[in-house]
Design a protein around this motif. Sequence first.
Motif, PDB file in Angstrom:
ATOM      1  N   ASP A 179      43.930  46.922  36.875  1.00 19.44           N
ATOM      2  CA  ASP A 179      42.773  47.823  36.883  1.00 19.44           C
ATOM      3  C   ASP A 179      41.967  47.328  35.667  1.00 19.44           C
ATOM      4  N   GLU A 180      42.244  46.965  34.337  1.00 16.70           N
ATOM      5  CA  GLU A 180      41.465  46.574  33.438  1.00 16.70           C
ATOM      6  C   GLU A 180      40.614  45.652  33.857  1.00 16.70           C
ATOM      7  N   LEU A 181      41.239  44.432  34.616  1.00 16.26           N
ATOM      8  CA  LEU A 181      40.228  43.206  34.913  1.00 16.26           C
ATOM      9  C   LEU A 181      39.181  44.031  35.795  1.00 16.26           C
ATOM     10  N   LYS A 182      39.417  44.685  36.848  1.00 15.08           N
ATOM     11  CA  LYS A 182      38.560  45.122  37.736  1.00 15.08           C
ATOM     12  C   LYS A 182      37.322  45.801  36.862  1.00 15.08           C
ATOM     13  N   LYS A 183      37.749  46.731  35.836  1.00 12.62           N
ATOM     14  CA  LYS A 183      36.606  47.283  35.110  1.00 12.62           C
ATOM     15  C   LYS A 183      35.874  46.229  34.209  1.00 12.62           C
ATOM     16  N   MET A 184      36.486  45.328  33.747  1.00 12.26           N
ATOM     17  CA  MET A 184      35.662  44.193  32.927  1.00 12.26           C
ATOM     18  C   MET A 184      34.939  43.385  33.694  1.00 12.26           C
ATOM     19  N   LEU A 185      35.563  43.135  34.834  1.00 11.34           N
ATOM     20  CA  LEU A 185      34.576  42.146  35.565  1.00 11.34           C
ATOM     21  C   LEU A 185      33.656  42.485  36.816  1.00 11.34           C
ATOM     22  N   ASN A 186      33.652  44.034  36.765  1.00 13.35           N
ATOM     23  CA  ASN A 186      32.819  44.392  37.538  1.00 13.35           C
ATOM     24  C   ASN A 186      31.299  44.250  37.682  1.00 13.35           C
ATOM     25  N   ALA A 187      30.987  44.088  36.384  1.00 14.34           N
ATOM     26  CA  ALA A 187      29.255  43.756  35.939  1.00 14.34           C
ATOM     27  C   ALA A 187      29.189  42.154  36.231  1.00 14.34           C
ATOM     28  N   ILE A 214      38.859  38.049  27.624  1.00  5.21           N
ATOM     29  CA  ILE A 214      39.872  38.971  28.364  1.00  5.21           C
ATOM     30  C   ILE A 214      41.350  38.767  27.636  1.00  5.21           C
ATOM     31  N   ARG A 215      41.712  37.686  27.054  1.00  3.36           N
ATOM     32  CA  ARG A 215      42.841  37.641  26.307  1.00  3.36           C
ATOM     33  C   ARG A 215      42.739  38.559  25.147  1.00  3.36           C
ATOM     34  N   ILE A 216      41.831  38.606  24.501  1.00  2.00           N
ATOM     35  CA  ILE A 216      41.791  39.428  23.405  1.00  2.00           C
ATOM     36  C   ILE A 216      42.280  41.087  23.743  1.00  2.00           C
ATOM     37  N   ARG A 217      41.813  41.494  24.916  1.00  2.00           N
ATOM     38  CA  ARG A 217      41.821  42.769  25.553  1.00  2.00           C
ATOM     39  C   ARG A 217      43.200  42.757  25.926  1.00  2.00           C
ATOM     40  N   ALA A 218      44.022  41.858  26.388  1.00  2.00           N
ATOM     41  CA  ALA A 218      45.291  41.625  27.170  1.00  2.00           C
ATOM     42  C   ALA A 218      46.236  42.302  25.769  1.00  2.00           C
ATOM     43  N   ASP A 219      45.817  41.554  24.767  1.00  2.00           N
ATOM     44  CA  ASP A 219      46.736  41.556  23.491  1.00  2.00           C
ATOM     45  C   ASP A 219      46.488  42.953  22.799  1.00  2.00           C
ATOM     46  N   GLU A 220      45.470  43.545  23.015  1.00  3.34           N
ATOM     47  CA  GLU A 220      45.314  44.856  22.512  1.00  3.34           C
ATOM     48  C   GLU A 220      46.061  45.822  23.562  1.00  3.34           C
ATOM     49  N   LEU A 221      46.391  45.619  24.771  1.00  5.79           N
ATOM     50  CA  LEU A 221      46.962  46.435  25.661  1.00  5.79           C
ATOM     51  C   LEU A 221      48.441  46.139  25.691  1.00  5.79           C
ATOM     52  N   LEU A 274      35.296  37.932  39.501  1.00  4.68           N
ATOM     53  CA  LEU A 274      36.135  38.409  40.741  1.00  4.68           C
ATOM     54  C   LEU A 274      35.549  37.574  41.898  1.00  4.68           C
ATOM     55  N   THR A 275      36.333  37.653  42.707  1.00  5.49           N
ATOM     56  CA  THR A 275      35.703  36.861  44.384  1.00  5.49           C
ATOM     57  C   THR A 275      35.249  38.119  44.978  1.00  5.49           C
ATOM     58  N   LYS A 276      34.383  37.876  46.007  1.00  3.92           N
ATOM     59  CA  LYS A 276      33.834  38.823  46.872  1.00  3.92           C
ATOM     60  C   LYS A 276      35.019  39.559  47.728  1.00  3.92           C
ATOM     61  N   GLY A 277      35.156  40.688  47.835  1.00  5.87           N
ATOM     62  CA  GLY A 277      36.046  41.496  48.670  1.00  5.87           C
ATOM     63  C   GLY A 277      36.954  42.354  47.872  1.00  5.87           C
ATOM     64  N   VAL A 278      36.940  42.006  46.490  1.00  6.89           N
ATOM     65  CA  VAL A 278      37.967  42.754  45.598  1.00  6.89           C
ATOM     66  C   VAL A 278      37.232  44.086  45.161  1.00  6.89           C
ATOM     67  N   ARG A 279      38.206  45.153  45.753  1.00  6.71           N
ATOM     68  CA  ARG A 279      37.901  46.532  45.449  1.00  6.71           C
ATOM     69  C   ARG A 279      37.943  46.803  44.206  1.00  6.71           C
ATOM     70  N   VAL A 280      36.921  47.658  43.550  1.00  8.28           N
ATOM     71  CA  VAL A 280      36.777  47.890  41.981  1.00  8.28           C
ATOM     72  C   VAL A 280      36.967  49.537  42.062  1.00  8.28           C
ATOM     73  N   LEU A 284      44.542  39.382  41.959  1.00  5.27           N
ATOM     74  CA  LEU A 284      42.868  39.788  42.252  1.00  5.27           C
ATOM     75  C   LEU A 284      42.349  38.652  43.010  1.00  5.27           C
ATOM     76  N   GLY A 285      42.859  37.515  42.697  1.00  6.88           N
ATOM     77  CA  GLY A 285      42.281  36.228  43.170  1.00  6.88           C
ATOM     78  C   GLY A 285      40.909  35.755  42.424  1.00  6.88           C
ATOM     79  N   ILE A 286      40.964  36.106  40.904  1.00  5.97           N
ATOM     80  CA  ILE A 286      39.945  35.687  40.048  1.00  5.97           C
ATOM     81  C   ILE A 286      39.928  34.435  39.865  1.00  5.97           C
ATOM     82  N   VAL A 287      38.775  33.833  39.888  1.00  4.81           N
ATOM     83  CA  VAL A 287      38.318  32.368  39.934  1.00  4.81           C
ATOM     84  C   VAL A 287      38.066  31.976  38.247  1.00  4.81           C
ATOM     85  N   SER A 288      38.265  30.893  37.948  1.00  6.21           N
ATOM     86  CA  SER A 288      37.791  30.462  36.764  1.00  6.21           C
ATOM     87  C   SER A 288      36.832  29.329  36.681  1.00  6.21           C
ATOM     88  N   ALA A 289      35.607  29.304  35.903  1.00  6.10           N
ATOM     89  CA  ALA A 289      34.845  28.131  35.717  1.00  6.10           C
ATOM     90  C   ALA A 289      34.695  27.799  34.405  1.00  6.10           C
TER      91      ALA A 289
END
Length: 323
Positions: free
Chosen positions: A265-273, A281-288, A317-323, A302-307
């Motif tokens: 859920d947190e990743l969807k919020k963070m990567l929606n924009a 992201i790792r800093i936020r994960a540590d906070e949680l 996020l890849t296309k098709g992931v519901r947020v 979630l099928g998240i890709v890295s670059a």
Amino acid sequence: MRKELKIISLSEIKTEEVKWLWYPYIPFGKVTIVQGDPGEGKTTFVLSVIAALTHGETLPECETGLPPMNVIYQTAEDGLADTIKPRLEAAGADCTRVQTIDDSRSMLTLTDQRLEEAIHSTDAGLLVLDPLQAYLGSGVDMHRANEIRPIMKKLSAVAERTGCAVVLIGHMNKASGMKSGYRGLGSIDFTAAARSILVVGRIQDEPTVRVIAQSKNSLAPEGKSIAFELAPEHGFQWKGACEITVDELLSGGGQVQTKTMQMEDELKKMLNAGEISAEAIRIRADELGISERTLKIAKKNLGIVSAKRGDQWYWKLTKGVRV
């Protein structure tokens, strides 16, 4: 004929530690039962465990995985070519490590000598029989303790001699309101012989979510319940440990919220924009309070890709992931 009396002193017995295929859910050298109502995902769950084992992948609530192992899988309900192999392939299994005993000419039973022979010849670490009721043998009344007890004793002896984990998949009866130990089909001696029993069920308010709850563990403290999802768009996904009890699971009640689901859920919020740096992201994960391993599972689900750009990695996020 008079039976010979033989006494064994426990001082002569060498103490051994229990070894685990998946602590504390499936022990080596013992019998485990996985049970649930039809259509709840018992077989899909076990096939996903098999897929992980063939690659030596780490199972939920474990710190490390075991070396890749061979598995014997027997089924009397589904076709190997059109159902079991496609499911294993979808789960990413190394099918060269999954074997089955050809019983087309002579039906296999729980007391069949071919089980032990197959374990030795394939060096299998896990033997699965699905469903257990199909392997009792003709003429065996599954409700009679005096018939089931010697069968389970022989199967348990095979598991102990070979060190192979034996998993029996079984259906549950329709007697709602009873304790979980009495919900399995047939004699209570099935439950008595198993060292671990896992119940698979679904939550009424979340139709795609299933939970594995341990109703018996004779060798260690009972493990946490573990959630997984079966959704049409992505199939099987591990969702992590949850607080659902066996009684809640059997009644269809309770709510599932795991660390993996929270991170998704947190990743969807963070990567929606748009994309964000992996470091943020790792800093936020540590906070949680989310572990690195749980973060990786959420990313995979979630099928998240890295670059990489410059010296930093970015996630999106890849296309098709519901947020």
